[in-house]
Design an enzyme around this catalytic site. Sequence first.
Site, PDB file in Angstrom:
ATOM      1  N   LYS A  91      32.784 134.351 116.611  1.00  0.00           N
ATOM      2  CA  LYS A  91      34.005 134.624 115.859  1.00  0.00           C
ATOM      3  C   LYS A  91      33.885 136.025 115.282  1.00  0.00           C
ATOM      4  CE  LYS A  91      36.897 133.172 112.032  1.00  0.00           C
ATOM      5  NZ  LYS A  91      37.188 132.130 111.031  1.00  0.00           N
ATOM      6  N   LYS A 142      36.641 133.600 119.570  1.00  0.00           N
ATOM      7  CA  LYS A 142      37.831 133.898 118.784  1.00  0.00           C
ATOM      8  C   LYS A 142      37.803 135.337 118.329  1.00  0.00           C
ATOM      9  CE  LYS A 142      39.873 132.403 114.476  1.00  0.00           C
ATOM     10  NZ  LYS A 142      39.679 131.589 113.299  1.00  0.00           N
TER      11      LYS A 142
HETATM   12  C1  PBG Z   1      38.990 130.743 108.517  1.00  0.00           C
HETATM   13  C2  PBG Z   1      39.849 130.753 109.745  1.00  0.00           C
HETATM   14  C3  PBG Z   1      40.622 131.853 110.148  1.00  0.00           C
HETATM   15  C4  PBG Z   1      41.292 131.473 111.292  1.00  0.00           C
HETATM   16  C5  PBG Z   1      40.932 130.158 111.578  1.00  0.00           C
HETATM   17  N1  PBG Z   1      40.019 129.732 110.622  1.00  0.00           N
HETATM   18  C6  PBG Z   1      40.853 133.170 109.521  1.00  0.00           C
HETATM   19  C7  PBG Z   1      39.726 133.945 109.025  1.00  0.00           C
HETATM   20  O1  PBG Z   1      38.600 133.861 109.499  1.00  0.00           O
HETATM   21  O2  PBG Z   1      39.966 134.706 108.096  1.00  0.00           O
HETATM   22  C8  PBG Z   1      42.228 132.387 112.020  1.00  0.00           C
HETATM   23  C9  PBG Z   1      43.120 131.751 113.012  1.00  0.00           C
HETATM   24  C10 PBG Z   1      44.241 132.628 113.433  1.00  0.00           C
HETATM   25  O3  PBG Z   1      44.346 133.822 113.093  1.00  0.00           O
HETATM   26  O4  PBG Z   1      45.088 132.088 114.166  1.00  0.00           O
HETATM   27  N2  PBG Z   1      37.999 129.828 108.461  1.00  0.00           N
END
Ligand code: PBG
Length: 446
Positions: free
Chosen positions: A315, A368
């Site tokens: 991520k 991601k």
């Molecule tokens: C946070 C989380 C995020 C997303 C999913 N879980 C945002 C972040 O890490 O700040 C983002 C998903 C998206 O942008 O569609 N645990």
Amino acid sequence: MMGKHKSLPALLLLYSFGSSVMASTIVNMPLNVGTIKGLDRPSHGKFNPNFVPIRPSIFGLPRRHLFVVKASTNDGPIKKLGMSDAECEAAVVAGNIPEAPPVPPIPASPAGTPVVTSFDITRRPRRNRRSPVLRSAFQETSLSPANFVYPLFIHEGEEDTPIGAMPGCYRLGWRHGLLEEVAKARDVGVNSIVLFPKVPDALKTPTGDEAYNDNGLVPRTIQLLKDKYPDLIIYTDVALDPYSSDGHDGIVREDGVIMNDETVHQLCKQAVSQARAGADVVSPSDMMDGRVGAIRSALDAEGFQLVSIMSYTAKYASSFYGPFREALDSNPRFGDKKTYQMNPANYREAMIELRADESEGADILLVKPGLPYLDVIRLLRDNSPLPIAAYQVSGEYSMIKAGGVLKMIDERKVMLESLMCLRRAGADIILTYFALQAARCLCGEK
Ligand code: PBG
């Protein structure tokens, strides 16, 4: 072969459901479909050669016309026109050859087309692309609603509140809007969702303890969904940010450091609370070190051996999450997430996370964002036998939506292409806000 069914004495098409293979086997045949792509994915409705449409029903049997094919038919040839096979053969031997339609003439080229000698090349890849039938026969990747996981935003309210930065997405009332949205998704074959809660500010604390309140929004919602749809697969997000007064995924120390092991302690409680409510797959998205192993142990200790872990393996600290943070009002109150999420410049580092997650017992590995990170999806696909998930995040969704609204791109086609490309890169499942819209397209609906 097609069209000759009747002369085959024992044509047995096998399409078994579970362990039941019967003497007469039920075969699903779509009416107006020329090609069936794989017996496990019966086509449905208007066939689009680029995608494999399906429409599952409640019993796992696609609701189409059922044909029963008998295991043995030995009734001899069917007479249609009066002449026997022997008479037809004799006529040809005697020189009375029936006429076939003429071969079509070679189509004319426009005036001025240069006259050239054909290249002497053996390899002309265009041969395999020259008709829709050939193209669909040789298509390497398929896209099905079964591949989608639908991310849904929920809140305590009764209304569905539109999310400004994500046209078409809403914060759904957990008791009404959510159930309706899930019903619509199931109707087109999307039976997996992931929940993201919008938590009232008053419940947010520095240690995010609301994350493991068994009566909190997420556990309550899981119980409601499971009560209504027992076979729905519910993924949950494991991270503190929706519950943290600092807007970070972990506990923030006085000097701004995100505390790793203390955060993991909280995440374990959060995962167990979600599992207790009935979650099928818990998905740590926090990027703390050692969290997959710790969550696995915590789940097992509480008897949740069959609850899976989908780890956000790679991520990245991405700007593509902007619309999501607006949706949940979960922007970090200060700083950024770069001390725990990965540097977008890094590729090899994903292998370190992959090895950790595999050895700690992850069941699914997630990358991601999605489209800007196709190389990372391919890296994980080629280095692990585990299923790979791709998250087409909020920014990716909103860009396609915006381009569509401004009529700069064909939203529907770009949506389907982006999803197909994530599959081609190696993703088994895709978390996408397009899940419902794309599944409707794949099912032949507008
Ligand atoms: C946070 C989380 C995020 C997303 C999913 N879980 C945002 C972040 O890490 O700040 C983002 C998903 C998206 O942008 O569609 N645990």
